[in-house]
Design a protein around this motif. Structure first.
Motif, short mmCIF file in Angstrom:
data_model
loop_
_atom_site.label_atom_id
_atom_site.label_comp_id
_atom_site.label_asym_id
_atom_site.label_seq_id
_atom_site.Cartn_x
_atom_site.Cartn_y
_atom_site.Cartn_z
N LYS A 1 0.81 -1.21 0.00
CA LYS A 1 0.00 0.00 0.00
C LYS A 1 0.85 1.26 0.00
O LYS A 1 0.49 2.27 -0.62
CB LYS A 1 -0.94 -0.02 1.22
CG LYS A 1 -1.93 1.12 1.25
CD LYS A 1 -2.90 0.97 2.40
CE LYS A 1 -3.91 2.12 2.40
NZ LYS A 1 -4.90 1.99 3.51
N ASP A 2 1.99 1.22 0.70
CA ASP A 2 2.85 2.41 0.76
C ASP A 2 3.89 2.44 -0.37
O ASP A 2 4.80 3.27 -0.36
CB ASP A 2 3.54 2.51 2.12
CG ASP A 2 4.41 1.30 2.44
OD1 ASP A 2 4.56 0.42 1.57
OD2 ASP A 2 4.93 1.23 3.58
N GLY A 3 3.77 1.53 -1.31
CA GLY A 3 4.65 1.54 -2.47
C GLY A 3 5.90 0.70 -2.34
O GLY A 3 6.68 0.58 -3.28
N ARG A 4 6.11 0.07 -1.17
CA ARG A 4 7.31 -0.73 -0.97
C ARG A 4 7.16 -2.12 -1.57
O ARG A 4 6.06 -2.64 -1.69
CB ARG A 4 7.58 -0.90 0.54
CG ARG A 4 8.11 0.31 1.24
CD ARG A 4 8.43 -0.03 2.68
NE ARG A 4 7.23 -0.29 3.48
CZ ARG A 4 7.17 -1.13 4.50
NH1 ARG A 4 8.24 -1.83 4.86
NH2 ARG A 4 6.05 -1.29 5.19
N ALA A 5 8.31 -2.73 -1.89
CA ALA A 5 8.33 -4.15 -2.20
C ALA A 5 8.19 -4.93 -0.89
O ALA A 5 8.41 -4.38 0.20
CB ALA A 5 9.62 -4.52 -2.91
N VAL A 6 7.86 -6.19 -0.97
CA VAL A 6 7.63 -6.98 0.25
C VAL A 6 8.91 -7.17 1.06
O VAL A 6 8.85 -7.42 2.27
CB VAL A 6 7.01 -8.35 -0.08
CG1 VAL A 6 5.63 -8.18 -0.66
CG2 VAL A 6 7.91 -9.16 -1.01
N ASP A 7 10.06 -7.04 0.42
CA ASP A 7 11.34 -7.24 1.12
C ASP A 7 12.04 -5.92 1.41
O ASP A 7 13.25 -5.88 1.63
CB ASP A 7 12.26 -8.16 0.31
CG ASP A 7 12.55 -7.63 -1.10
OD1 ASP A 7 11.94 -6.61 -1.49
OD2 ASP A 7 13.36 -8.25 -1.80
N GLN A 8 11.28 -4.83 1.46
CA GLN A 8 11.86 -3.50 1.63
C GLN A 8 11.48 -2.90 2.98
O GLN A 8 10.31 -2.96 3.40
CB GLN A 8 11.38 -2.58 0.50
CG GLN A 8 12.01 -1.20 0.49
CD GLN A 8 11.53 -0.38 -0.70
OE1 GLN A 8 10.72 -0.83 -1.51
NE2 GLN A 8 12.04 0.83 -0.81
#
Length: 251
Positions: free
Chosen positions: A9-16
């Motif tokens: 939702k906040d634009g991050r990748a899942v590993d970020q």
């Protein structure tokens, strides 16, 4: 979608990780301090150095490191009464305080510290998930500075290696079947599995707190979460070291 392609939702990748900032020497009075931000989660960590130890440790040639955790009344959307006003400390507060203390002591040589005490106060100014993990990560920076203060004041030997390693912590979880790193509150509340991982700089686990909030998780998912947590803590370590190496105390 693959892990690297999934967008949150906040634009991050899942590993970020969320944006991380560490501001050292935030407090003018404490022997060590750091204001740490994991995104919108902000925790002030202050380290107080005392020459001397609790009575039960007196004469044993070892020091002590402990921590206290608290959340300010408007750290969350609604105001919560201070626990001091309620007249008792809540179980969650006790549990997190003990966790922070254990995490720090895991990387401290108490004999090298000598008969000195460092108390870390971790006060949550703003909460958006991961307050305990941010507290541990920031507390390490405050502790490192307090130890150096003790060395300058000659309470600690100049060649004593008090800190044996770094330590950091991060949350991980499974949301809609996808393992994710560093959960914000909106993710944490809907996670099927929620876990906090505390890891040293050498990649050794100090503590793993994991619970299946929804469906039970299998070993494959556990391995994926631990890998995310280990990698996240390694990245947090770079932020810690950069802050400690910075002349102005900011990172």
């Amino acid at each position: 979608m693959s892990t690297s392609e999934t967008v949150r939702k906040d634009g991050r990748a899942v590993d970020q990780l969320r944006p991380i900032t560490i501001e050292r020497n935030w407090s003018a009075h404490a022997e060590g301090s750091a204001l740490i931000s994991f995104g919108n989660t902000k925790v002030l960590c202050t380290a107080s150095f005392t020459n001397g130890v609790p009575r039960w440790l007196s004469g044993k040639g070892k020091g002590w490191v402990t921590a206290e955790y608290a959340m300010l009344p408007r750290a969350t959307n609604d105001r919560n009464d201070r626990e001091s006003v309620k007249g008792r400390i809540g179980g969650r507060t006790h549990e997190i305080s003990r966790l922070i203390g254990r995490a720090l002591r895991a990387v401290v040589d108490t004999k090298a510290l000598g008969e000195n005490t460092v108390v870390i106060d971790c006060d949550v100014l703003q909460a958006d998930g991961g307050t305990r993990t941010a507290a541990i990560t920031g507390a390490y920076v405050a502790l490192a500075d307090a130890i150096e203060w003790g060395r300058r004041k000659k309470f600690i030997g100049q060649k004593s290696e008090v800190l044996r390693d770094t330590v950091a912590a991060v949350s991980v979880g499974i949301i809609d079947g996808e393992p994710m790193l560093d959960l914000a509150y909106v993710e944490d509340v809907r996670a099927e599995t929620d876990m906090n991982v505390v890891v040293t700089g050498r990649g050794l686990f100090v503590e793993v707190q994991g619970t299946a909030e929804g469906a039970p998780f299998d070993k494959r998912e556990l391995d994926a979460l631990l890998e995310l947590g280990t990698n996240g803590c390694a990245e947090l370590r770079t932020h810690q070291l950069a802050a400690l190496e910075s002349a102005d105390g900011a990172e």
